[in-house]
Design a protein around this motif. Structure first.
Motif, PDB file in Angstrom:
ATOM      1  N   ASP A 127      40.574  40.993  42.185  1.00 17.13           N
ATOM      2  CA  ASP A 127      39.790  40.435  40.733  1.00 17.13           C
ATOM      3  C   ASP A 127      40.410  39.663  40.003  1.00 17.13           C
ATOM      4  O   ASP A 127      41.510  39.289  40.501  1.00 17.13           O
ATOM      5  CB  ASP A 127      39.258  41.676  40.050  1.00 17.13           C
ATOM      6  N   SER A 128      39.763  39.069  38.961  1.00 19.32           N
ATOM      7  CA  SER A 128      40.373  37.615  38.169  1.00 19.32           C
ATOM      8  C   SER A 128      41.580  38.240  37.673  1.00 19.32           C
ATOM      9  O   SER A 128      42.653  37.297  37.401  1.00 19.32           O
ATOM     10  CB  SER A 128      39.378  37.374  37.280  1.00 19.32           C
ATOM     11  N   ASP A 129      42.115  39.351  37.348  1.00 23.30           N
ATOM     12  CA  ASP A 129      43.273  39.880  36.580  1.00 23.30           C
ATOM     13  C   ASP A 129      44.479  40.041  37.771  1.00 23.30           C
ATOM     14  O   ASP A 129      45.516  40.438  37.199  1.00 23.30           O
ATOM     15  CB  ASP A 129      43.124  41.155  35.925  1.00 23.30           C
ATOM     16  N   THR A 130      44.285  40.035  38.882  1.00 29.06           N
ATOM     17  CA  THR A 130      45.090  40.290  39.857  1.00 29.06           C
ATOM     18  C   THR A 130      45.280  39.108  40.946  1.00 29.06           C
ATOM     19  O   THR A 130      46.392  39.067  41.357  1.00 29.06           O
ATOM     20  CB  THR A 130      44.010  41.297  40.890  1.00 29.06           C
ATOM     21  N   ASP A 131      44.075  38.270  41.200  1.00 26.74           N
ATOM     22  CA  ASP A 131      44.310  36.937  41.958  1.00 26.74           C
ATOM     23  C   ASP A 131      45.257  36.080  41.250  1.00 26.74           C
ATOM     24  O   ASP A 131      45.054  35.561  40.137  1.00 26.74           O
ATOM     25  CB  ASP A 131      42.983  36.347  42.144  1.00 26.74           C
ATOM     26  N   ALA A 132      46.165  35.626  41.925  1.00 32.06           N
ATOM     27  CA  ALA A 132      47.276  34.563  41.381  1.00 32.06           C
ATOM     28  C   ALA A 132      46.543  33.349  41.069  1.00 32.06           C
ATOM     29  O   ALA A 132      46.896  32.730  39.716  1.00 32.06           O
ATOM     30  CB  ALA A 132      48.404  34.353  42.625  1.00 32.06           C
ATOM     31  N   ARG A 133      45.649  32.604  41.811  1.00 37.81           N
ATOM     32  CA  ARG A 133      44.998  31.374  41.483  1.00 37.81           C
ATOM     33  C   ARG A 133      44.125  31.662  40.231  1.00 37.81           C
ATOM     34  O   ARG A 133      44.156  30.600  39.119  1.00 37.81           O
ATOM     35  CB  ARG A 133      43.998  31.010  42.609  1.00 37.81           C
ATOM     36  N   GLN A 134      43.234  32.732  40.195  1.00 37.58           N
ATOM     37  CA  GLN A 134      42.312  32.963  38.861  1.00 37.58           C
ATOM     38  C   GLN A 134      43.103  33.176  37.779  1.00 37.58           C
ATOM     39  O   GLN A 134      42.899  32.578  36.534  1.00 37.58           O
ATOM     40  CB  GLN A 134      41.359  33.948  39.236  1.00 37.58           C
ATOM     41  N   TRP A 135      44.161  33.991  37.733  1.00 37.79           N
ATOM     42  CA  TRP A 135      44.973  34.274  36.569  1.00 37.79           C
ATOM     43  C   TRP A 135      45.615  33.417  35.874  1.00 37.79           C
ATOM     44  O   TRP A 135      45.765  32.979  34.725  1.00 37.79           O
ATOM     45  CB  TRP A 135      45.915  35.513  36.861  1.00 37.79           C
ATOM     46  N   HIS A 136      46.327  32.448  36.750  1.00 37.43           N
ATOM     47  CA  HIS A 136      47.088  31.494  36.265  1.00 37.43           C
ATOM     48  C   HIS A 136      46.214  30.295  35.449  1.00 37.43           C
ATOM     49  O   HIS A 136      46.774  29.642  34.725  1.00 37.43           O
ATOM     50  CB  HIS A 136      47.923  30.936  37.294  1.00 37.43           C
TER      51      HIS A 136
END
Length: 460
Positions: free
Chosen positions: A34-43
């Motif tokens: 999810d968005s809290d776990t995915d490196a691309r989305q979180w950064h």
């Protein structure tokens, strides 16, 4: 080597490998971070001004750890009271939980977390999967000692699926509240397991009766499970409530309910004994009923003294169940409930659902203030009034009972199929059927089992 052990040499590895390969394929096709776990989305989020401390991990992981300990340590050791089934209690608990949490991630994600054809997972989905696993382990307690590991895995596969369906209906379709799972986890798991064990009724189980009991050290091990569950239950009930006051309130309500329940358990255990001595079975189990009974209303404004009243009642009901109701269920209804899950999870779960319905029905803006939006959003928005929310809660209980009983009925008949290798009545509650038992007692135990099986064949 016994027939049961020979069957498991092939059946257990086959089903374990098949299930895990299927899970890996499904995870590869359907699951992503999810968005809290995915490196691309979180950064991308942090570059826009989000702090790392806003990640859901920091709010939820401590609660996840506590819930995880309850699932693998608490439930596992709670069931070690049987004198010759400790390996199986802890070991099969481990096996079922490891499978169920993977399958639950998929089933719950299918109903709750699919976006763009993918199941998005994070720390909250891990907690939810553990909750689902908890319901399966409750059912395991009802059939403990009388089922093969293959039967248990098959039961887990069906129960997880039905759990996800029931959870979706209760929480999403009906809009009921059940923060600590009095209905969705405890009531569902208990009555599913009770129906399964009723269908799997063994008329000659008395041939294994001498092993369906505890000894001093096995009860001591079981008490380890009780203490772990008791300590971490506030985390269990509050793990997925929203941040802030409602999560704080849920933990506190559970804390006081458990404390009050423990005192009422000790009181009732001594009161119901003709010599006034405490029964370790009551202490191991009924002392936890307060955590079950406060689950639904935990996030509501139940108040500390209200939580204590619920805990007091739960302890009384649970001890009376172990003392008087369990023998009646076995003698009259042919329900052989090994761990007494009706007394710890079933009846306290129903009590919790009723308390939740009443508490919801009397909720007012004066009591909740702006917090009404978190606990009862539909009431706060004016879509329904509080009394109708209470009706929702009652309907949710009825739905849960219906799905669990019907599901247990169907799954029970499936598990009766000979292909799943259930142990015979004469060798139930015995570790050495499935495990290498170390020490000098091994040869004696194996010889005893062979003699029992030979005797059974002659009787047939």
């Amino acid at each position: 080597m016994t027939d049961a052990a020979t069957n498991m040499r092939l059946k257990l590895p086959i089903i374990c490998f098949i299930l895990e390969v299927i899970l890996i394929i499904l995870f590869g096709v359907l699951v992503q971070y999810d968005s809290d776990t995915d490196a691309r989305q979180w950064h991308n989020n942090t570059n826009s001004g989000h702090s790392d401390y806003e990640n859901e991990f920091y709010y939820r992981y401590a609660s996840f750890q506590d819930v995880h300990v309850m699932i693998f340590m608490g439930f596992g050791f709670l069931m070690t009271f049987l004198q010759r089934y400790g390996f199986s209690s802890v070991g099969f608990n481990f096996l079922i939980a490891a499978f169920a949490l993977q399958w639950a991630t998929l089933m719950q994600g299918f109903f709750h977390g699919m976006h763009g054809g993918k199941i998005h997972i994070g720390v909250e989905s891990m907690i939810n999967a553990d909750f689902c696993t908890g319901a399966v382990l409750i059912s395991f307690g009802a059939v403990l000692g009388k089922t093969s590991p293959v039967q248990l895995l098959v039961m887990a596969m069906f129960e997880v699926t039905l759990f996800a369906v029931n959870e979706y209906i209760v929480l999403s379709a009906l809009g009921a509240k059940d923060a600590g799972g009095s209905m969705t986890i405890h009531t569902f798991g208990a009555y599913f397991g009770l129906m399964v064990t009723r269908i799997l009724y063994r008329p000659n189980l008395d041939k294994s009766k001498h092993r369906n009991s505890s000894v001093y050290h096995s009860d001591l091990f079981a008490m380890i499970g009780t203490v772990y569950l008791w300590m971490f239950w506030p985390s269990f009930n509050s793990a997925i409530t929203a941040h802030g006051d409602d999560q704080h309130r849920t933990a506190m309500n559970t804390y006081y309910s458990l404390a009050a329940c423990t005192l009422s358990t000790y009181a009732m255990s001594a009161l119901t004994a003709h010599d006034g001595k405490l029964d370790m079975v009551h202490i191991q189990n009924a002392a936890l009923a307060g955590g079950v009974a406060v689950g639904t209303a935990g996030e509501m404004m139940l108040t500390p003294f209200g939580s204590m009243i619920v805990g007091l009642l739960a302890g009384i009901i649970s001890v009376l169940g172990y003392k008087y109701l369990s023998p009646i269920l076995e003698d009259k209804l042919k329900i052989q409930d090994t761990c007494g899950v009706n007394n710890l999870h079933g009846m306290p779960g129903i009590l919790g659902a009723i308390v939740g319905a009443v508490t919801a029905a009397v909720a007012t803006k004066a009591v909740y203030g702006e917090g009404m939006k978190d606990v009862f959003p539909d009431v706060a928005n004016g879509d329904i009034d509080a009394s109708y929310q209470g009706v929702r809660q009652a309907i949710a209980l009825a739905v849960t009972l219906g799905i669990s009983l019907l599901g247990g009925l169907i799954v029970g008949f499936i598990l009766k199929l000979p292909v799943f290798g259930a142990p015979s009545d004469t060798i139930c509650f015995e570790d050495s059927i499935y495990w290498e038992v170390p020490g000098e007692e091994t040869a004696h135990v194996d010889l005893t089992i062979v003699k029992m099986e030979e005797s059974e064949k002659l009787n047939c």
